[in-house]
Design an enzyme around this catalytic site. Structure first.
Site, PDB file in Angstrom:
ATOM      1  CG  ASP A 124      -1.527   1.258   1.552  1.00  0.00           C
ATOM      2  OD1 ASP A 124      -2.356   1.674   0.724  1.00  0.00           O
ATOM      3  OD2 ASP A 124      -1.212   1.890   2.581  1.00  0.00           O
ATOM      4  CG  ASP A 137      -1.572   7.884   0.379  1.00  0.00           C
ATOM      5  OD1 ASP A 137      -0.481   8.391   0.097  1.00  0.00           O
ATOM      6  OD2 ASP A 137      -2.600   8.088  -0.272  1.00  0.00           O
ATOM      7  CG  ASP A 182      -2.086   2.636   6.347  1.00  0.00           C
ATOM      8  OD1 ASP A 182      -2.294   2.294   5.159  1.00  0.00           O
ATOM      9  OD2 ASP A 182      -2.495   3.705   6.829  1.00  0.00           O
TER      10      ASP A 182
HETATM   11  O1  LIG Z   1      -4.968   8.074   0.048  1.00  0.00           O
HETATM   12  C1  LIG Z   1      -5.825   7.202   0.340  1.00  0.00           C
HETATM   13  O2  LIG Z   1      -6.884   7.465   0.969  1.00  0.00           O
HETATM   14  C2  LIG Z   1      -5.588   5.781  -0.056  1.00  0.00           C
HETATM   15  O3  LIG Z   1      -4.281   5.515  -0.498  1.00  0.00           O
HETATM   16  P1  LIG Z   1      -3.622   4.078  -0.135  1.00  0.00           P
HETATM   17  O4  LIG Z   1      -4.462   3.044  -0.792  1.00  0.00           O
HETATM   18  O5  LIG Z   1      -2.221   4.161  -0.702  1.00  0.00           O
HETATM   19  O6  LIG Z   1      -3.640   3.988   1.364  1.00  0.00           O
END
Ligand SMILES: O=C(O)COP(=O)(O)O
Length: 227
Positions: free
Chosen positions: A8, A10, A172
């Protein structure tokens, strides 16, 4: 054995939240819109991508549906604001580049599965992880379904020619746990991101790390060399 780590973005590789909230707040100010969640409260709204985040901060609710016109205006303007803020600082978490480099050296293929838009994902990767070879990068707009639908992970595995058992997923949020579970891939939760904290195991992550650098000894244990 061929093996892949699906990451993932963020809250796992990059602490992007301060810039994301700042972009949405600046956009709301510019449009004269009121946000229902401040920076502290909106942290838990991460995980579904910028469009969903904008809905959540407008309503103050996870499943909130604001006035569609307000949402559209906020989402569009927030994208412009975020473009300016995206690369304004190096938001990588400690240990990320070194660990990814070591994993590559140990034969791991690396992939990204993010609900972030491609126009933000690519520059972040190029600017701060430019020397890391990602075999596959899938973003919110790379396919019709966002996480927690497992399509993104299925697509990565198909492109790499791997079965779910040959991959690990690191993330996360609850969205990531649900995605990994639906795809049949073992899940490593990070406690420092936006949702999981100490609840990761309770919520279905198979393992929990408090620091990205803990990933290397963990994956060595889970997938011994030569297996
Ligand atoms: O920015 C977000 O809300 C999601 O991004 P992610 O899937 O990389 O956590």
């Amino acid at each position: 054995m061929a093996k892949a780590l699906i990451c993932d973005l963020d809250g796992t590789l990059f602490d992007t939240y301060p810039e994301i909230y700042a972009a949405v707040a600046a956009a709301a100010r510019g449009l004269g819109l009121e946000l229902a969640a401040d920076e502290q409260a909106a942290r838990g709204f991460m995980g579904g991508g910028l469009s969903r985040f904008a809905k959540r901060v407008l309503t103050g609710e996870m499943d909130g549906e604001p006035d569609p016109e307000d949402h559209e205006r906020l989402f569009k303007r927030a994208q412009l604001e975020y473009k300016h803020l995206l690369l304004s600082r190096n938001s990588l978490y400690d240990g990320v580049p070194e660990t990814l480099r070591d994993l590559r050296e140990e034969g791991w293929q690396l992939a990204i599965a993010t609900n972030k838009l491609e126009m933000f994902t690519r520059p972040l990767l190029e600017c701060f992880l430019g020397d890391i070879d990602f075999a596959c990068v899938r973003c919110r707009d790379s396919q019709p379904q966002a996480k927690p639908d497992p399509a993104m992970v299925h697509d990565i595995l198909a492109r790499l020619g791997l079965a779910p058992v040959q991959a690990l997923f690191v993330g996360d949020t609850l969205v990531d746990v649900a995605t990994a579970r639906a795809a049949g891939v073992r899940m490593i939760g990070v406690s420092y991101g936006y949702h999981l904290g100490e609840d990761a195991r309770e919520l279905g992550a198979d393992h929990l790390i408090d620091d990205f650098a803990e990933l290397l000894p963990l994956v060595r244990r889970l997938v011994p060399a030569g297996k």
